[in-house]
Each structure stands twice: as C-alpha cells, then as structure tokens.
Design a protein around this motif. Structure first.
Motif, mmCIF file in Angstrom:
data_model
loop_
_atom_site.group_PDB
_atom_site.id
_atom_site.type_symbol
_atom_site.label_atom_id
_atom_site.label_comp_id
_atom_site.label_asym_id
_atom_site.label_seq_id
_atom_site.Cartn_x
_atom_site.Cartn_y
_atom_site.Cartn_z
ATOM 1 N N TYR A 204 -14.035 44.670 22.842
ATOM 2 C CA TYR A 204 -13.278 43.651 22.119
ATOM 3 C C TYR A 204 -14.118 42.547 21.476
ATOM 4 C CZ TYR A 204 -9.704 46.009 24.818
ATOM 5 O OH TYR A 204 -8.893 46.974 25.369
ATOM 6 N N LEU A 205 -15.441 42.587 21.625
ATOM 7 C CA LEU A 205 -16.309 41.638 20.924
ATOM 8 C C LEU A 205 -17.452 42.324 20.178
ATOM 9 C CD1 LEU A 205 -16.676 38.616 23.400
ATOM 10 C CD2 LEU A 205 -15.574 38.608 21.162
ATOM 11 N N LEU A 206 -17.958 43.407 20.718
ATOM 12 C CA LEU A 206 -19.097 44.098 20.125
ATOM 13 C C LEU A 206 -18.806 44.742 18.771
ATOM 14 C CD1 LEU A 206 -22.007 45.280 20.322
ATOM 15 C CD2 LEU A 206 -20.990 47.211 21.598
ATOM 16 N N PRO A 207 -17.665 45.392 18.557
ATOM 17 C CA PRO A 207 -17.447 46.127 17.294
ATOM 18 C C PRO A 207 -17.682 45.268 16.062
ATOM 19 C CG PRO A 207 -15.767 46.718 18.877
ATOM 20 C CD PRO A 207 -16.527 45.581 19.492
ATOM 21 N N TYR A 208 -18.345 45.840 15.085
ATOM 22 C CA TYR A 208 -18.739 45.135 13.875
ATOM 23 C C TYR A 208 -17.641 45.144 12.813
ATOM 24 C CZ TYR A 208 -19.547 49.996 12.605
ATOM 25 O OH TYR A 208 -19.382 51.342 12.389
ATOM 26 N N ARG A 209 -16.542 45.860 13.044
ATOM 27 C CA ARG A 209 -15.468 45.914 12.068
ATOM 28 C C ARG A 209 -14.120 45.772 12.759
ATOM 29 N NH1 ARG A 209 -14.726 48.855 8.393
ATOM 30 N NH2 ARG A 209 -16.689 49.913 7.924
ATOM 31 N N VAL A 210 -13.110 45.352 11.949
ATOM 32 C CA VAL A 210 -11.725 45.258 12.412
ATOM 33 C C VAL A 210 -10.929 46.463 11.930
ATOM 34 C CG1 VAL A 210 -9.561 43.971 12.098
ATOM 35 C CG2 VAL A 210 -11.671 42.765 12.684
ATOM 36 N N GLU A 211 -11.028 46.762 10.623
ATOM 37 C CA GLU A 211 -10.362 47.944 10.088
ATOM 38 C C GLU A 211 -11.309 48.651 9.133
ATOM 39 O OE1 GLU A 211 -7.858 49.941 10.407
ATOM 40 O OE2 GLU A 211 -6.923 48.924 12.101
ATOM 41 N N ASN A 212 -10.965 48.717 7.852
ATOM 42 C CA ASN A 212 -11.801 49.434 6.885
ATOM 43 C C ASN A 212 -12.416 48.493 5.853
ATOM 44 O OD1 ASN A 212 -9.554 48.813 5.370
ATOM 45 N ND2 ASN A 212 -8.755 50.888 5.368
ATOM 46 N N GLU A 213 -12.695 47.239 6.276
ATOM 47 C CA GLU A 213 -13.331 46.276 5.380
ATOM 48 C C GLU A 213 -14.798 46.633 5.159
ATOM 49 O OE1 GLU A 213 -14.243 44.928 9.504
ATOM 50 O OE2 GLU A 213 -12.470 45.690 8.475
ATOM 51 N N LEU A 214 -15.382 46.091 4.114
ATOM 52 C CA LEU A 214 -16.789 46.315 3.817
ATOM 53 C C LEU A 214 -17.651 45.707 4.933
ATOM 54 C CD1 LEU A 214 -18.837 47.256 1.583
ATOM 55 C CD2 LEU A 214 -18.857 44.857 0.849
ATOM 56 N N PRO A 215 -18.542 46.478 5.539
ATOM 57 C CA PRO A 215 -19.402 45.905 6.586
ATOM 58 C C PRO A 215 -20.358 44.874 5.991
ATOM 59 C CG PRO A 215 -19.379 48.323 6.666
ATOM 60 C CD PRO A 215 -18.750 47.917 5.365
ATOM 61 N N ASP A 216 -20.263 43.658 6.453
ATOM 62 C CA ASP A 216 -21.179 42.617 6.006
ATOM 63 C C ASP A 216 -21.391 41.648 7.172
ATOM 64 O OD1 ASP A 216 -18.865 41.047 6.052
ATOM 65 O OD2 ASP A 216 -18.575 41.160 3.896
ATOM 66 N N TYR A 217 -21.776 40.435 6.867
ATOM 67 C CA TYR A 217 -22.162 39.491 7.919
ATOM 68 C C TYR A 217 -21.093 38.420 8.126
ATOM 69 C CZ TYR A 217 -26.610 41.862 7.440
ATOM 70 O OH TYR A 217 -27.585 42.838 7.401
ATOM 71 N N TRP A 218 -19.827 38.824 8.029
ATOM 72 C CA TRP A 218 -18.731 37.875 8.133
ATOM 73 C C TRP A 218 -18.679 37.172 9.493
ATOM 74 C CZ3 TRP A 218 -15.183 39.011 11.955
ATOM 75 C CH2 TRP A 218 -15.142 40.345 12.402
ATOM 76 N N ARG A 219 -19.183 37.811 10.543
ATOM 77 C CA ARG A 219 -19.101 37.185 11.867
ATOM 78 C C ARG A 219 -20.065 36.010 12.019
ATOM 79 N NH1 ARG A 219 -18.452 41.358 16.790
ATOM 80 N NH2 ARG A 219 -18.479 39.360 17.869
ATOM 81 N N ASP A 220 -20.973 35.858 11.073
ATOM 82 C CA ASP A 220 -21.881 34.707 11.110
ATOM 83 C C ASP A 220 -21.269 33.472 10.439
ATOM 84 O OD1 ASP A 220 -23.717 36.358 12.311
ATOM 85 O OD2 ASP A 220 -24.710 36.871 10.436
#
Length: 614
Positions: A152-168
């Motif tokens: 619940y914290l490690l995954p880098y994506r929520v759905e099918n959004e473009l992988p980028d650095y949004w968590r920063d």
C-alpha cells in the motif's frame, strides 16, 4: 479492448504457467527491457546491499506484467492540455490524466505500453528508494509492517497513469504533512482518522474551473478515489481503492479510497451501510487468482484483471455458497450475477469441479443468478436464481406448480431512506381557504398530520368550502417539498390554478405533470379560483423518485423461469396509482417494467401480501 486482452490476458497466462521461476519468467517476458530490470536487482545486491529493498524490487518486477500506461497522439494531446493547468494540484492532475482511458472511442486510438517492457532501472530504483525513505523516516509509519508497506505504499502507480515522479510532489502538502506529525505526536494515532481529517479540508474540488472541457468527462466516485489515493501516497498514508462492481439492491456501483489501518479491525464505507452488496474488491498492485485464460473460453474482462483482490470479508459477514448443477455443461467456470441496471451482471466466479461449484465469501441478503458464458460472450443461466439469506440459508426462487397469486403493485423500485426525508417535511402542512385574499378568517380544510407514503394523495373538500375563492398551502417546516398539485371540480375535471401574482413565482414545478420536478416550499403557496368555480378535490405529490405507478404509463410484468428466463405476464396502461395482475405463478422472482420512461426498476418477490424488492 482486444489489445488489453493481449496485455493482461497474455501476462496472466504467462505467469499462471510458471509456478516455479516466476522472476525468471518475467525477465524473459520483458524482452529487450530485461537488462533494465536486471540492473535494479544488481543494484540492491551489490551497490545498496539492502536485502529488504531487494525483496521489494523482486515484488515489483514479479507482479509487473499486466501493468501499463496509455500513450499515443490522443494521450499526448491530453497531457499537453493538463500541463497548462497551473492551479491544479499534482494529485488532481494525475487523476485527470487517466480520464481518457474511460472512453472506448478514445481508448481505441491509444498505444498501451507495458511497464515490464518500458520502465528503466533508474526510475524503479528512485521509486523504491523514495518509498523506503518515506516508510523508515515518517514517525506515523513506525508501526507499519513490511507487508502493509509493500502492498500500500511501495507501488509506483495507482492505475494506468504515465509513470513519473509525482510522489516527490510534496510541496503542496507541506502544511498537511506537519499536521500528520502533530496528529501522531499528540497520540491521536489512526490512519483512517487522519485521512478523514485531511479530506475534510482538501476535497472541495471544482473541476469545471480546472478543466474547461470538464463537462465532457465522467468525473465520479472512481475519480474521487483516485485523487485521494494519489494524495495518500504522497503523504505516506497506506491506502487502497476498494469498490463494489454492482450494488445488489439498486443500480450503479461505488469506488472509494480506504486507508489501511492496523488499529481498525474492519474496513468501513458509508455506501455499504446503505445498500446490500454481493462482493467488494480492492485494486492491488500484486497479482491475484483469476480464471485460467486460454483464448478458447470467453471470460469477462473484469475477471481477467489480476489486480482485483476479493476483500468482501473485511466489510461484510459473508457465507460460502456450494451448489450442484442440474445438468452438465462444458464451460470450466460459473459466475454469480446480481440484477443491476436492468440486467444480470456477474460479480463472482467459481471453477467447476464435475457438477459442483463453490463460491467463497458472498454477501448476504442478495438474489444471485448462476450463469456461464458461451464462446461468443453470450451469458446463459445454468440454474434458477436464489436468495442467500442473512442466516446463510439458500432459497431457490422457482414458481410453484398449480399455485397462483393476485398482485397489487404500487412501485417498481426499492424505497430508500432518502424518500423518508423528502416526505417528512410535509408533516404539519395544511390547506386553507378564505373569502378574502388576506386570509384573516381562514378555514383549515386539511392538515397533513402524519408522514405521507410516497405517491399521490387526495383530499376531498367538504361542500361548505368548495366555493371559497382564495386558497393556500401553508408549509409545516422549512424542509417541505411538493412535486405536483392538481385541483378538480365536481365533474372530476382538472381546474386551472390562478396563482397570486407576486414575487413568489408561478409554481411551474407543481403544474408541469412531471413528478421529478419539485418546489421547495418556504412560504405560503396562494392561488384563487375563477368566479363560479367549485373546488371539490385536491391531489398533491411530495418530492419523490418517480418510481411509484404513474397513471398513463405503460407497464409490463415478468416472472423468471429457468431455463427460459423472463416470461411476460402482459402489459397494462396504469389508470390509477396501482396495477393489478391476476393468476400470477406463485413463489417466483418478478420484475415490473415501465415501458414509457425511466431506468430504475428492481426485481422483487411477493411476501406477506406485498412487494419485497431485491
């Protein structure tokens, strides 16, 4: 959709075929991107030398097949438009980025890029390090175990959004992050409690101001849940998106963001308390069991999605359902469907073992129909519908031979508690008449002393009041709503309503013959009669859902009989606020259709002389 099948179905088939060597199978599937994934593993084996990060990297890679993002001209154009929205927060933009994928006509123009074949080592390493830094350095995560962190914290994506650095993108949340710290320093622990605090302050979204073409996009509970989950990931609060694909007692479905809180033993959702539910699923990063897709037997796309995890037992008291098919079928899988939005929709699957099928953790007080699918996707019932009662009993809904009923039907849809609020405001309201427009010597013709049932109500005017010229409706509270009002003369014909001309309006909502329009009555409604007219009867309708029987509408009643399906008992045009059907086969499942208008219709049984909706 065909491309989705190839990506998700192919990935699931590949992983299902390799009980041993899952990591190696994924690396082989990654093709030219294999070296990038291997670099991630080598980094944590030889450079960082963090065994837990290495385990996390394996987890992400092993479950990567099936994850993807959308690209192509249509998506690049959409992202360029989003880049111009400077006032939109990052977590809102990430949700908006997924919107075009909800539309089939746009989806057909997209290029789906598989993570396992596209993501670079640098990106994955940065995401793993960022997540671990958040987990290890945030005081409110001190008691969060590795498995909760991993899911619940490690995954880098929520759905099918473009992988980028949004968590920063924590700048927008600096104030909220300080509140998280204070929240836990004061001993007010609880992820769920904090999430409620956060969104009570931050979830007032005006998307029509953010996106000029907002009206063209379907912003609903899915979008809300995604916005909230993006924010929770940035803040460092373990959370997931849970959903029920279909309500079992009404149309539609519901998605919500669920904080994962070890101090709370069960999950919570307001909508589930208001409705009956057959299944609840959680959107997960890791793979979950699915039917074995072989390209020869049709499997609904929902059940091929490996990222739907069954969490029904976290929300509901469930029962297992085991039953035996009366006849042999060739399909390997059987599904349980619920009635939703005028059709049966499958929500659970079970693998057939001979003629036996088992379903685990099913919601109770629900009517289910066992179905299977032909190769062309046609859904076919394989048994009669049944009720799973709250005590775990299973009752098959089959019509009884040589037994019939007379049904008096007054509605076509479940009556929800909201309707009680709508009509409760009428209590204490009264109809008055007078000889002068100032109503100084008004006579009370009728008082609504009890809460009216949904539907039309008639007031017979005593003869001594019939020739009074001035009339008014006096609301009993400030929460008083009226949808329709009709006046009748002694011949039974409707009369015109001469509204007193002032700033109060024309009462159009009461006179348009549309039961769904209504007027919030805050002041007296006044009207007068033409000289010589007599008012013999008043008919009024409170605010309602237009699911009572409406005179003039054409209806058709059905009963279910396996294997034929729905069988018509004939059509009727309503003359009054009820319908009467005679010689109806007893003991079955019924469905009343309004062929004139509307989509809110529910199946029902006949119990103790009345309709029991399911």
């Amino acid at each position: 959709m065909k491309l989705w099948y190839l990506i998700v179905g192919g990935a699931v088939l590949m992983l299902a075929a390799c009980c041993q060597g899952r990591l190696e199978s994924v690396l082989a599937y990654s093709g030219e991107n294999r070296r990038e994934l291997e670099r991630v593993l080598e980094h944590y084996e030889t450079v960082d030398r963090d065994s837990l990060k290495l385990e996390a990297a394996r987890f992400l890679i092993e479950n990567m097949p099936g994850h993807y993002y959308a690209d192509g001209p249509v998506m690049r154009k959409w992202r360029a438009q989003l880049d111009t929205l400077g006032k939109a927060a990052c977590h809102v933009k990430k949700m908006l980025e997924t919107m075009p994928f909800h539309y089939v006509n746009l989806r057909e123009e997209m290029i789906l890029c598989e993570d396992v074949k596209c993501l670079t080592a640098d990106y994955l390493i940065s995401r793993i390090d960022q997540a671990f830094e958040q987990w290890r350095n945030s005081p409110w995560l001190a008691e969060v175990g590795y498995e909760t962190f991993r899911d619940y914290l490690l995954p880098y994506r929520v759905e099918n959004e473009l992988p980028d650095y949004w968590r920063d993108s924590t700048a927008v949340f600096l104030e909220r992050l300080s509140e998280v710290q204070t929240w836990f320093d004061d001993g007010r622990h609880g992820m769920a409690a904090f999430a409620r605090l956060f969104f009570s302050l931050n979830n007032n979204l005006q998307l029509h101001q953010i996106v000029p073409d907002y009206k063209d996009y379907n912003y609903d509970c899915i979008s809300t849940a995604q916005i909230e989950l993006f924010a929770m990931r940035i803040l460092g609060v373990p959370a997931a998106i849970d959903f029920t694909p279909c309500f079992a007692n009404r149309n539609s479905r519901h998605y919500w963001m669920q904080p994962i809180d070890g101090q709370v033993n069960n999950a919570d959702c307001f909508q589930l308390k208001l409705n009956t539910i057959g299944k609840v699923y959680r959107r997960a990063y890791a793979h979950n069991p699915t039917p074995e897709y072989n390209g020869r037997e049709y499997v609904p796309p929902f059940f091929l999605d490996p990222f739907n995890r069954d969490v029904t037992s976290l929300y509901l008291r469930t029962s297992d359902v085991d039953f035996r098919l009366d006849k042999a079928i060739h399909q390997r899988y059987v599904y349980l469907a619920v009635f939703n939005d005028l059709e049966w929709k499958p929500i659970a699957w079970g693998k057939r073992e001979g003629n036996e099928v088992a379903f685990r953790d099913m919601g109770k007080n629900v009517v289910y129909l066992p179905v299977c699918f032909e190769a062309d996707g046609t859904m076919t019932a394989v048994a009669s519908p049944f009720v799973l009662y709250n005590d775990g009993r299973v009752h098959t809904l089959e019509t009884e031979k040589d037994s019939s009923l007379t049904l008096v039907l007054g509605r076509k849809y479940s009556l929800f508690s909201q309707a009680d609020i709508w009509t409760a405001g009428l209590i204490g309201s009264r109809f008055e008449c007078a000889d002068t427009p100032d109503f100084k010597q008004a006579d009370t013709v009728h008082v609504i002393s009890a809460q009216p049932e949904p539907g039309y109500h008639e007031i017979n005017v005593e003869e001594r009041y019939r020739k009074k010229k001035y009339w008014r409706f006096v609301p009993g509270s400030r929460d008083c709503w009226l949808a329709e009002m009709t006046l009748f003369n002694p011949m039974g014909n409707s009369m015109s309503m001469n509204v007193v001309a002032d700033e109060k309006g024309t009462y159009e909502e009461l006179l348009d013959n549309d039961p769904l329009t209504y007027l919030g009555v805050r002041e007296n409604l006044e009207w007068s009669l033409v000289e010589g007219q007599e008012l013999c009867k008043i008919r009024y309708l409170g605010r309602n859902d237009d699911n009572n029987i409406f005179p003039g509408d054409l209806y058709e009643l059905f009963y279910y009989h396996f294997p034929e399906g729905w069988i018509s008992l004939g059509k009727q045009q309503a003359q009054r606020e009820f319908l009467i059907y005679e010689q109806v086969p007893a003991g079955g499942l019924y469905w009343l259709r309004d062929l004139t208008k509307g989509r809110e219709e529910r199946i029902f049984t006949w119990e103790n002389g009345r309709m029991n909706f399911w």
